[in-house]
Motif scaffolding. Structure first.
Motif, PDB file in Angstrom:
ATOM      1  N   LEU A   6      43.141  31.913  34.255  1.00  0.00           N
ATOM      2  CA  LEU A   6      44.117  31.260  35.135  1.00  0.00           C
ATOM      3  C   LEU A   6      45.499  31.864  34.929  1.00  0.00           C
ATOM      4  CD1 LEU A   6      43.139  27.471  34.872  1.00  0.00           C
ATOM      5  CD2 LEU A   6      42.385  29.165  36.551  1.00  0.00           C
ATOM      6  N   LEU A   7      45.860  32.092  33.668  1.00  0.00           N
ATOM      7  CA  LEU A   7      47.167  32.666  33.374  1.00  0.00           C
ATOM      8  C   LEU A   7      47.267  34.102  33.898  1.00  0.00           C
ATOM      9  CD1 LEU A   7      47.843  31.391  29.735  1.00  0.00           C
ATOM     10  CD2 LEU A   7      48.967  30.643  31.849  1.00  0.00           C
ATOM     11  N   ARG A   8      46.208  34.877  33.744  1.00  0.00           N
ATOM     12  CA  ARG A   8      46.222  36.260  34.250  1.00  0.00           C
ATOM     13  C   ARG A   8      46.430  36.283  35.756  1.00  0.00           C
ATOM     14  NH1 ARG A   8      41.868  37.092  30.335  1.00  0.00           N
ATOM     15  NH2 ARG A   8      42.620  38.458  28.658  1.00  0.00           N
ATOM     16  N   THR A   9      45.751  35.405  36.435  1.00  0.00           N
ATOM     17  CA  THR A   9      45.901  35.335  37.895  1.00  0.00           C
ATOM     18  C   THR A   9      47.315  34.928  38.266  1.00  0.00           C
ATOM     19  OG1 THR A   9      43.572  34.766  38.156  1.00  0.00           O
ATOM     20  CG2 THR A   9      45.038  34.237  39.986  1.00  0.00           C
ATOM     21  N   VAL A  11      50.053  35.342  36.561  1.00  0.00           N
ATOM     22  CA  VAL A  11      50.979  36.439  36.256  1.00  0.00           C
ATOM     23  C   VAL A  11      50.961  37.485  37.361  1.00  0.00           C
ATOM     24  CG1 VAL A  11      51.331  38.416  34.720  1.00  0.00           C
ATOM     25  CG2 VAL A  11      51.019  36.132  33.759  1.00  0.00           C
ATOM     26  N   ARG A  12      49.775  37.833  37.860  1.00  0.00           N
ATOM     27  CA  ARG A  12      49.698  38.839  38.917  1.00  0.00           C
ATOM     28  C   ARG A  12      50.321  38.353  40.213  1.00  0.00           C
ATOM     29  NH1 ARG A  12      50.478  43.095  38.273  1.00  0.00           N
ATOM     30  NH2 ARG A  12      49.259  44.040  39.935  1.00  0.00           N
ATOM     31  N   VAL A  13      50.102  37.074  40.550  1.00  0.00           N
ATOM     32  CA  VAL A  13      50.719  36.523  41.753  1.00  0.00           C
ATOM     33  C   VAL A  13      52.234  36.564  41.627  1.00  0.00           C
ATOM     34  CG1 VAL A  13      51.015  34.458  43.165  1.00  0.00           C
ATOM     35  CG2 VAL A  13      48.743  35.064  42.325  1.00  0.00           C
ATOM     36  N   THR A  14      52.749  36.219  40.459  1.00  0.00           N
ATOM     37  CA  THR A  14      54.197  36.205  40.236  1.00  0.00           C
ATOM     38  C   THR A  14      54.768  37.612  40.316  1.00  0.00           C
ATOM     39  OG1 THR A  14      53.941  34.276  38.794  1.00  0.00           O
ATOM     40  CG2 THR A  14      56.018  35.483  38.657  1.00  0.00           C
ATOM     41  N   GLU A  15      54.075  38.589  39.744  1.00  0.00           N
ATOM     42  CA  GLU A  15      54.562  39.969  39.762  1.00  0.00           C
ATOM     43  C   GLU A  15      54.557  40.557  41.162  1.00  0.00           C
ATOM     44  OE1 GLU A  15      53.299  41.517  35.285  1.00  0.00           O
ATOM     45  OE2 GLU A  15      51.901  41.760  36.950  1.00  0.00           O
ATOM     46  N   LEU A  16      53.554  40.209  41.952  1.00  0.00           N
ATOM     47  CA  LEU A  16      53.399  40.802  43.277  1.00  0.00           C
ATOM     48  C   LEU A  16      53.976  39.952  44.395  1.00  0.00           C
ATOM     49  CD1 LEU A  16      49.731  42.100  42.874  1.00  0.00           C
ATOM     50  CD2 LEU A  16      51.830  43.423  42.743  1.00  0.00           C
ATOM     51  N   SER A  17      54.317  38.695  44.076  1.00  0.00           N
ATOM     52  CA  SER A  17      54.854  37.755  45.082  1.00  0.00           C
ATOM     53  C   SER A  17      53.903  37.624  46.267  1.00  0.00           C
ATOM     54  CB  SER A  17      56.238  38.211  45.568  1.00  0.00           C
ATOM     55  OG  SER A  17      57.147  38.235  44.490  1.00  0.00           O
ATOM     56  N   SER A  18      52.605  37.677  45.983  1.00  0.00           N
ATOM     57  CA  SER A  18      51.621  37.623  47.059  1.00  0.00           C
ATOM     58  C   SER A  18      50.258  37.235  46.504  1.00  0.00           C
ATOM     59  CB  SER A  18      51.531  38.979  47.762  1.00  0.00           C
ATOM     60  OG  SER A  18      50.396  39.053  48.591  1.00  0.00           O
ATOM     61  N   PHE A  19      49.610  36.235  47.132  1.00  0.00           N
ATOM     62  CA  PHE A  19      48.248  35.876  46.749  1.00  0.00           C
ATOM     63  C   PHE A  19      47.276  36.982  47.163  1.00  0.00           C
ATOM     64  CE2 PHE A  19      50.225  31.674  46.837  1.00  0.00           C
ATOM     65  CZ  PHE A  19      49.678  31.073  45.714  1.00  0.00           C
ATOM     66  N   THR A  20      47.510  37.540  48.341  1.00  0.00           N
ATOM     67  CA  THR A  20      46.602  38.569  48.863  1.00  0.00           C
ATOM     68  C   THR A  20      46.626  39.816  47.988  1.00  0.00           C
ATOM     69  OG1 THR A  20      46.917  37.766  51.123  1.00  0.00           O
ATOM     70  CG2 THR A  20      46.052  39.999  50.856  1.00  0.00           C
ATOM     71  N   GLU A  24      43.696  41.504  45.566  1.00  0.00           N
ATOM     72  CA  GLU A  24      43.240  42.889  45.672  1.00  0.00           C
ATOM     73  C   GLU A  24      43.307  43.597  44.321  1.00  0.00           C
ATOM     74  OE1 GLU A  24      45.746  44.519  48.656  1.00  0.00           O
ATOM     75  OE2 GLU A  24      44.643  43.614  50.345  1.00  0.00           O
ATOM     76  N   SER A  25      44.373  43.353  43.562  1.00  0.00           N
ATOM     77  CA  SER A  25      44.525  44.024  42.270  1.00  0.00           C
ATOM     78  C   SER A  25      43.556  43.477  41.227  1.00  0.00           C
ATOM     79  CB  SER A  25      45.957  43.879  41.756  1.00  0.00           C
ATOM     80  OG  SER A  25      46.214  42.552  41.327  1.00  0.00           O
ATOM     81  N   LEU A  26      43.138  42.219  41.375  1.00  0.00           N
ATOM     82  CA  LEU A  26      42.223  41.600  40.421  1.00  0.00           C
ATOM     83  C   LEU A  26      40.767  41.660  40.870  1.00  0.00           C
ATOM     84  CD1 LEU A  26      44.339  38.407  39.626  1.00  0.00           C
ATOM     85  CD2 LEU A  26      43.903  40.313  38.061  1.00  0.00           C
ATOM     86  N   GLY A  27      40.546  42.106  42.100  1.00  0.00           N
ATOM     87  CA  GLY A  27      39.188  42.133  42.631  1.00  0.00           C
ATOM     88  C   GLY A  27      38.663  40.751  42.964  1.00  0.00           C
ATOM     89  N   LEU A  28      39.563  39.858  43.411  1.00  0.00           N
ATOM     90  CA  LEU A  28      39.192  38.476  43.736  1.00  0.00           C
ATOM     91  C   LEU A  28      39.568  38.169  45.181  1.00  0.00           C
ATOM     92  CD1 LEU A  28      40.578  36.641  40.552  1.00  0.00           C
ATOM     93  CD2 LEU A  28      38.180  37.175  41.037  1.00  0.00           C
ATOM     94  N   PRO A  29      38.819  37.270  45.850  1.00  0.00           N
ATOM     95  CA  PRO A  29      39.221  36.819  47.177  1.00  0.00           C
ATOM     96  C   PRO A  29      40.538  36.054  47.096  1.00  0.00           C
ATOM     97  CG  PRO A  29      36.933  36.223  46.700  1.00  0.00           C
ATOM     98  CD  PRO A  29      37.529  36.682  45.417  1.00  0.00           C
ATOM     99  N   ARG A  30      41.299  36.076  48.186  1.00  0.00           N
ATOM    100  CA  ARG A  30      42.569  35.357  48.199  1.00  0.00           C
ATOM    101  C   ARG A  30      42.355  33.878  47.934  1.00  0.00           C
ATOM    102  NH1 ARG A  30      45.964  32.202  50.810  1.00  0.00           N
ATOM    103  NH2 ARG A  30      48.177  32.770  51.011  1.00  0.00           N
ATOM    104  N   SER A  31      41.275  33.322  48.465  1.00  0.00           N
ATOM    105  CA  SER A  31      41.007  31.896  48.282  1.00  0.00           C
ATOM    106  C   SER A  31      40.803  31.543  46.810  1.00  0.00           C
ATOM    107  CB  SER A  31      39.774  31.474  49.091  1.00  0.00           C
ATOM    108  OG  SER A  31      38.638  32.225  48.697  1.00  0.00           O
ATOM    109  N   THR A  32      40.144  32.445  46.073  1.00  0.00           N
ATOM    110  CA  THR A  32      39.922  32.204  44.644  1.00  0.00           C
ATOM    111  C   THR A  32      41.241  32.249  43.881  1.00  0.00           C
ATOM    112  OG1 THR A  32      37.714  33.185  44.763  1.00  0.00           O
ATOM    113  CG2 THR A  32      38.725  33.036  42.581  1.00  0.00           C
ATOM    114  N   VAL A  33      42.102  33.198  44.236  1.00  0.00           N
ATOM    115  CA  VAL A  33      43.414  33.295  43.594  1.00  0.00           C
ATOM    116  C   VAL A  33      44.197  32.008  43.824  1.00  0.00           C
ATOM    117  CG1 VAL A  33      45.638  34.502  43.613  1.00  0.00           C
ATOM    118  CG2 VAL A  33      43.503  35.797  43.753  1.00  0.00           C
TER     119      VAL A  33
END
Length: 298
Positions: A6-9, A11-20, A24-33
């Motif tokens: 959960l924390l990794r996800t 962090v990536r959303v915060t760094e990229l300012s985007s769920f989508t 893509e960077s985590l290999g997860l669907p946007r809905s899962t993020v």
């Protein structure tokens, strides 16, 4: 649900300012993020992200958690590697970007033994010459050639690429071969600049340890390596390129080396990575292999 995931996800959303983009960077669907961020907010009882139609931005609580999470995840990566003696157990994704010629002729052909030694590692290899944002685009490291203007990243010089001057066989038939620097006044240069509109350095060569530049005429100016090579093959003039990228064309005679005593200065090859981030063991191991491979073949 795994709290570290959960924390990794988050962090990536915060760094990229985007769920989508995070997905893509985590290999997860946007809905899962989105679900994972919502689960983390419910777990902590705090709103972590402010969502708008244009971007996602951390709240005050979210920014505090982001800074703490980066440290925590870095420590966990370090602990995982501390007791992992068998490198065949290294696991996870490595995302790297490098110039196409290096990927095509050196790294990908030599990659199978590395992948066999580390069967749990997944590689994502991008091929470009542009300046990338390592954090925003999720790259663990980047291979770049030439001077590196970005002072926000660590640039580790690995080796250098020898250069060669060449023209096409068709150019030789039409204009002949320059034998001396004085002959260049009767020849043409394909100009390479970045960005377009910048002034060309002209014909560069080493005199002792000093770089000399000789202005030359030329009707074609490009800003990409592919177009640079294509312009030469099209008979538009001399190009100055790393030997690595055109050695096959030299062998077939499609390109002809000229002025071998006046090569351009070799280009530095560097490994770039974000210094403020802890490098997981799998990335450090890959970077050492990458550096050794480049040094062995350039």
């Amino acid at each position: 649900m795994n709290k570290l995931e959960l924390l990794r996800t988050f962090v990536r959303v915060t760094e990229l300012s985007s769920f989508t983009q995070a997905g893509e960077s985590l290999g997860l669907p946007r809905s899962t993020v989105s679900e994972q961020v919502r689960a983390l907010e419910e777990l902590l009882g705090a709103r972590l992200l402010q969502r708008t139609t244009r971007k996602v931005q951390a709240t005050q609580d979210g920014q505090v958690l982001y800074e703490r999470s980066k440290d925590l995840l870095a420590h966990m990566e370090e602990l995982e590697g501390l007791f992992r003696q068998d490198e065949t157990q290294l696991a996870g994704r490595i995302r790297v970007d490098m110039p196409n010629v290096i990927a095509r002729t050196l790294i990908v052909p030599n990659l199978p033994p590395f992948m066999e030694r580390h069967p749990l590692i997944e590689m994502q290899i991008g091929s470009s010459d542009r300046q990338v944002d390592l954090i925003a685009e999720g790259f663990d490291c980047v291979v770049r050639v030439g001077a590196q203007p970005d002072q926000s990243v660590v640039a580790r010089r690995v080796c250098s690429m020898p250069m060669v001057n060449c023209v096409s066989a068709g150019y030789v038939q039409r204009y002949g071969i320059p034998r001396t620097l004085a002959d260049l006044g009767q020849h043409r240069l394909v100009h390479y600049v970045r960005p377009l509109g910048a002034r060309s350095a002209g014909f560069e060569y080493l005199q002792g340890n000093k770089v000399q530049r000789l202005p030359m005429a030329g009707r074609v100016t490009v800003n990409s390596t592919d177009a640079y090579q294509a312009a030469c093959l099209g008979g538009f003039g001399i190009i100055q390129v790393p030997r690595l990228g055109i050695r096959d064309l030299l062998a077939t005679g499609e390109l002809v080396e000229v002025l071998a005593d006046y090569p351009a200065p070799p280009l530095d090859v560097s490994l770039l990575y974000a210094g403020q981030r802890h490098l997981p063991l799998r990335v450090r191991v890959f970077m050492e292999w990458l550096a050794a491979t480049l040094q062995a073949h350039l």
